[in-house]
Design an enzyme around this catalytic site. Structure first.
Site, PDB file in Angstrom:
ATOM      1  N   ARG A  26      -9.414   6.972  -0.364  1.00  0.00           N
ATOM      2  CA  ARG A  26      -9.622   7.854  -1.518  1.00  0.00           C
ATOM      3  C   ARG A  26      -9.393   7.139  -2.847  1.00  0.00           C
ATOM      4  O   ARG A  26     -10.079   7.397  -3.843  1.00  0.00           O
ATOM      5  CB  ARG A  26      -8.653   9.040  -1.412  1.00  0.00           C
ATOM      6  CG  ARG A  26      -8.719  10.031  -2.566  1.00  0.00           C
ATOM      7  CD  ARG A  26      -7.457  10.867  -2.619  1.00  0.00           C
ATOM      8  NE  ARG A  26      -6.266  10.043  -2.807  1.00  0.00           N
ATOM      9  CZ  ARG A  26      -5.025  10.441  -2.582  1.00  0.00           C
ATOM     10  NH1 ARG A  26      -4.796  11.660  -2.115  1.00  0.00           N
ATOM     11  NH2 ARG A  26      -3.993   9.637  -2.801  1.00  0.00           N
ATOM     12  N   PHE A  84       6.894  19.934   8.146  1.00  0.00           N
ATOM     13  CA  PHE A  84       7.055  18.667   7.442  1.00  0.00           C
ATOM     14  C   PHE A  84       5.987  17.658   7.876  1.00  0.00           C
ATOM     15  O   PHE A  84       5.440  16.915   7.041  1.00  0.00           O
ATOM     16  CB  PHE A  84       8.460  18.123   7.729  1.00  0.00           C
ATOM     17  CG  PHE A  84       8.772  16.801   7.098  1.00  0.00           C
ATOM     18  CD1 PHE A  84       9.333  16.737   5.829  1.00  0.00           C
ATOM     19  CD2 PHE A  84       8.537  15.616   7.777  1.00  0.00           C
ATOM     20  CE1 PHE A  84       9.640  15.505   5.247  1.00  0.00           C
ATOM     21  CE2 PHE A  84       8.836  14.386   7.206  1.00  0.00           C
ATOM     22  CZ  PHE A  84       9.388  14.339   5.935  1.00  0.00           C
ATOM     23  N   ARG A  86      -5.734  -3.819  -7.668  1.00  0.00           N
ATOM     24  CA  ARG A  86      -5.252  -3.828  -6.289  1.00  0.00           C
ATOM     25  C   ARG A  86      -6.433  -3.722  -5.331  1.00  0.00           C
ATOM     26  O   ARG A  86      -7.410  -3.029  -5.608  1.00  0.00           O
ATOM     27  CB  ARG A  86      -4.283  -2.667  -6.048  1.00  0.00           C
ATOM     28  CG  ARG A  86      -3.053  -2.680  -6.930  1.00  0.00           C
ATOM     29  CD  ARG A  86      -2.067  -1.612  -6.482  1.00  0.00           C
ATOM     30  NE  ARG A  86      -2.636  -0.282  -6.598  1.00  0.00           N
ATOM     31  CZ  ARG A  86      -2.324   0.592  -7.568  1.00  0.00           C
ATOM     32  NH1 ARG A  86      -1.469   0.244  -8.505  1.00  0.00           N
ATOM     33  NH2 ARG A  86      -2.871   1.789  -7.601  1.00  0.00           N
ATOM     34  N   TYR A 111      -0.790  -3.988   7.726  1.00  0.00           N
ATOM     35  CA  TYR A 111      -0.285  -3.618   6.403  1.00  0.00           C
ATOM     36  C   TYR A 111       0.108  -2.140   6.373  1.00  0.00           C
ATOM     37  O   TYR A 111       1.191  -1.781   5.890  1.00  0.00           O
ATOM     38  CB  TYR A 111      -1.340  -3.899   5.328  1.00  0.00           C
ATOM     39  CG  TYR A 111      -0.953  -3.328   3.977  1.00  0.00           C
ATOM     40  CD1 TYR A 111      -0.007  -3.960   3.187  1.00  0.00           C
ATOM     41  CD2 TYR A 111      -1.517  -2.132   3.520  1.00  0.00           C
ATOM     42  CE1 TYR A 111       0.385  -3.422   1.958  1.00  0.00           C
ATOM     43  CE2 TYR A 111      -1.142  -1.589   2.302  1.00  0.00           C
ATOM     44  CZ  TYR A 111      -0.199  -2.238   1.527  1.00  0.00           C
ATOM     45  OH  TYR A 111       0.189  -1.689   0.328  1.00  0.00           O
TER      46      TYR A 111
END
Length: 418
Positions: free
Chosen positions: A219, A289, A229, A172
């Site tokens: 978290r 980044f 969920r 997932y």
């Protein structure tokens, strides 16, 4: 006054918040001149800022044409994600949409105007996004289309099934984040700002995404529970409770924390791959980044480890701490020192009775081996008594001002973004 007490305990936060606010942010988030852009690109960057201020900041700091490719990549995936999140779309409509979404990139007039989601503008004005997609070099188009297709198929697969095994958890996370890491890596290499190996080594790129996604899932336990969920793998939590929601009950707090620690230990296994990946990067804008979210993630895991608050409210790193990480994580030695610091923090909190304690110690040992201190960063939190005194005085004088930092800065330095 609670804010003042926090700052008095972390004077480096005060210094770095001021340094960041007074121009230090330009080192990691230089402003982009949008005046020279065409109408379509300006619109795309406006959507980027509307849907994610934090990602907008770091994307616009990328060099050259890579900046536009990553901007369009983000907006395409945001549009795809908006379809997935929209509960008003029936499954018999949504599944084919997810499977076919990549094909709409080559259909100039395709758009979807029936979404109820907050980011629906990226679907309603998809012709502008797809037009700018088609204006990109073919090497970028091929990457974005391919990742969009794979992600759509993966999202459709998990619409009607829950995450049961740890293997499915990895699968997932691969679909929703690992593929993003792989796609970005291929864009980095296509731009020639990075070597071809960066885009070819999909295992390392996948780990970059999995580490961030698992951190967010760990978290956000309570928030996800409140919204119905469930992303924690059943294989793990079922050893501690009959239902995942039971971990939030006060009487189950001890086993809940043990489950939390086991999942954090699982996530830590990606850190060696993260360090290897970052060590290959050459371009400074690409390094910033990639590195900033990773150090935010390790700091977040350190804050969550063995922490009952995960099941009672929100756990996030201090904004000043996040700013310090942003400004420090500009080279691989600095990142290694940061990783070392936070895994040591976790190590010091390992309960001797925790079922995962041995595994946690083992994975930390492997991270230590890759991130031994020795750079100047290793002692970056040492401050002289004079500095501490000045910092505390500064805190007393300016704590109220600092609490009103701009909304954009606050959103950026939060530990994580959807």
């Amino acid at each position: 006054m609670e804010l003042l007490r926090k700052w008095l305990g972390h004077p480096e936060d005060i210094y770095n918040l001021l340094r960041f606010k007074m121009g230090g942010y330009r080192a990691v988030m230089p402003r982009m001149d949008t005046d020279s852009l065409g109408c379509g690109l300006r619109t795309c960057y406006r959507y980027l800022n509307q849907t994610s201020r934090s990602f907008a900041a770091v994307i616009q700091a990328l060099d050259g044409e890579l900046r536009h490719a990553v901007c369009i990549f983000y907006l395409v995936l945001r549009a795809l994600d908006t379809v997935e999140d929209d509960m008003s779309i029936p499954l018999d409509v949504k599944v084919p949409m997810l499977h076919e979404f990549h094909s709409h990139l080559y259909q100039p007039d395709w758009k979807y105007t029936e979404s109820k989601e907050k980011d629906r503008q990226v679907l309603e004005d998809f012709p502008t996004i797809s037009m700018e997609f088609r204006n990109l070099s073919k090497v970028y188009q091929d990457v974005i289309s391919d990742i969009c297709h794979k992600m759509g198929v993966g999202m459709a697969e998990f619409l009607e099934k829950k995450v049961d095994s740890q293997h499915e958890w990895d699968k997932y996370c691969h679909y929703v984040a690992g593929l993003v890491g792989i796609g970005l890596s291929r864009l980095f290499s296509a731009s020639e700002l990075e070597d071809s190996i960066v885009g070819q080594d999909t295992e390392l790129a996948n780990s970059m995404g999995l580490f961030l996604q698992k951190t967010n899932i760990i978290r956000d336990y309570l928030e996800d529970q409140m919204e119905g969920r469930e992303f924690w793998p059943r294989e793990v939590w079922s050893r501690y409770a009959k239902k995942l929601s039971d971990l939030a009950k006060p009487e189950n707090i001890d086993v809940a924390v043990q489950c939390l620690n086991e999942l954090i230990t699982n996530a830590l296994h990606h850190v060696p791959d993260v360090l290897t990946y970052l060590s290959r990067l050459k371009n400074q804008s690409v390094f910033n980044f990639c590195a900033i979210p990773q150090v935010m993630a390790i700091a977040t895991l350190a804050a969550c480890y063995n922490n009952q608050q995960v099941f009672r409210g929100v756990v996030k790193i201090r904004k000043g701490q996040a700013v310090t990480l942003m400004m420090d994580a500009t080279n691989i030695q600095a990142v290694k020192a940061i990783m070392y610091q936070y895994v040591e923090e976790i190590y010091q909190k390992i309960p001797s009775t925790d079922p995962s304690s041995n595994k946690t110690q083992q994975v930390i040992a492997s991270i230590r081996a890759l991130s031994l201190p020795g750079s100047p960063m290793a002692s970056r939190h040492h401050y002289s008594p004079i500095y501490l005194s000045c910092a505390m005085l500064l805190a007393a004088l300016s704590w109220q001002y600092l609490s009103t930092l701009s909304k954009a800065t606050e959103e950026y330095v939060q530990a994580g973004d959807n």
